[in-house]
Design an enzyme around this catalytic site. Structure first.
Site, PDB file in Angstrom:
ATOM      1  N   TYR A   1     -41.899  56.984  18.813  1.00 51.33           N
ATOM      2  CA  TYR A   1     -41.296  56.753  17.495  1.00 51.33           C
ATOM      3  C   TYR A   1     -40.864  58.072  16.864  1.00 51.33           C
ATOM      4  O   TYR A   1     -39.738  58.211  16.375  1.00 51.33           O
ATOM      5  CB  TYR A   1     -42.291  56.031  16.591  1.00 51.33           C
ATOM      6  CG  TYR A   1     -41.725  55.623  15.255  1.00 51.33           C
ATOM      7  CD1 TYR A   1     -40.922  54.486  15.148  1.00 51.33           C
ATOM      8  CD2 TYR A   1     -41.970  56.365  14.103  1.00 51.33           C
ATOM      9  CE1 TYR A   1     -40.386  54.105  13.932  1.00 51.33           C
ATOM     10  CE2 TYR A   1     -41.440  55.998  12.880  1.00 51.33           C
ATOM     11  CZ  TYR A   1     -40.652  54.864  12.800  1.00 51.33           C
ATOM     12  OH  TYR A   1     -40.109  54.488  11.590  1.00 51.33           O
TER      13      TYR A   1
ATOM     14  N   PRO B   1     -43.674  44.538   7.545  1.00 51.01           N
ATOM     15  CA  PRO B   1     -44.442  43.919   8.627  1.00 51.01           C
ATOM     16  C   PRO B   1     -44.708  44.872   9.789  1.00 51.01           C
ATOM     17  O   PRO B   1     -45.772  44.814  10.419  1.00 51.01           O
ATOM     18  CB  PRO B   1     -43.546  42.740   9.048  1.00 51.01           C
ATOM     19  CG  PRO B   1     -42.795  42.376   7.805  1.00 51.01           C
ATOM     20  CD  PRO B   1     -42.533  43.686   7.114  1.00 51.01           C
TER      21      PRO B   1
END
Length: 292
Positions: A159, A195
């Site tokens: 990431y 989320p």
């Protein structure tokens, strides 16, 4: 920049294409820009959810199924936007995913490839097919990076790697578009309450420990709406960069010095070492599967 100045950018009557628009930051941004008078093309993998959201906004919202990792598919998605609205004035490359927590030694290479394909190559796949439109309209591009681009990446390095690449893509694009009068900006966020964040940091035991390693105020969260407002206002000002929450700004400006000290601190911190050992043990056990 040598006396070069850009005027503001009014989104009223303009066409904005947003990826990852089915939920989170992308959905909130579509709502904000729609209220400000823009036509919004909402591109997302979840066609049903995005179609429902677009219908809830009104006739100036258009839902398009698009997988940012599929280059040909994104060319087709953006062509559908042109056919619906006649052109594209702004592109926001927002779609992103997080990897399963793992170290570089123990991670599944396919997970690394997936994150880079969506978060980095997916930004190129989103922006590249629209650049002729952006130049013609003297429009604006936003690429969504992250404060993770300049933070330590242990346990989730794909990431951080992808977001650092997005930062460089956006900076290069800003310079390249200047000759045509178009602009580009990079959006950076700390922890956004979405989320994806809940799945990574809240629903995972080790993820919660990683979150606890972040000192205040770097552990402060913002809502998806707050993040979206930052992007929307950045478009209005043709901002080269936006960052939220604001307490990340000193880190961003001083990252060269801070990262030297922080990397050393984390390398020597016994809590970090223990966390990495637990993470690798869990990853090894999951690869072996359940005992028979």
């Amino acid at each position: 920049m040598l006396g070069l100045r850009w005027t503001g950018f009014d989104v009223r009557g303009r066409v904005v294409a947003i990826t990852g628009a089915g939920q989170g930051i992308g959905l909130e941004l579509a709502r904000i820009l729609y209220r400000r008078g823009a036509s919004v093309a909402m591109i997302d993998l979840d066609e049903v959810k995005t179609l429902s959201a677009a219908r809830g906004l009104g006739e100036r919202a258009f839902a398009v199924r698009g997988d940012v990792a599929d280059r040909a598919g994104m060319v087709a998605a953006l062509q559908a936007v042109r056919e619906r609205f006649g052109g594209i004035d702004v592109v926001v490359a927002n779609a992103g995913v997080t990897p399963a927590p793992a170290t570089l030694r123990t991670m599944d290479p396919a997970d690394f490839d997936r994150v880079l394909a969506v978060n980095l190559t997916g930004v190129f796949n989103t922006v590249h097919p629209a650049l002729d439109d952006i130049v013609a309209a003297r429009g604006h591009v936003v690429v969504v990076s992250s404060c993770a681009a300049f933070a330590p990446g242990m346990g989730g390095s794909p990431y951080m790697i992808s977001k650092a690449g997005v930062e460089q893509l956006g900076r290069a694009l800003r310079v390249e578009l200047a000759a045509s009068g178009a602009t580009a900006g990079v959006a950076y966020f700390g922890i956004v309450d979405t989320p994806m964040t809940h799945h990574t940091l809240d629903e995972d035991d080790l993820g919660r420990e990683v979150g606890r390693l972040l000192p205040w105020p770097l552990n402060r969260r913002i809502t998806a709406t707050q993040a979206a407002v930052t992007i929307a206002d950045g478009i209005t000002h043709r901002a080269a960069r936006t960052i939220a929450p604001g307490m990340w700004e000193p880190y961003a400006l001083l990252r060269g010095a801070i990262n030297v000290a922080l990397d050393r601190y984390l390398t020597l911190d016994p809590r970090t070492r223990a966390l990495i050992r637990r993470l690798e043990q869990r990853t090894d056990e999951s690869r072996k599967g359940p005992a028979i």
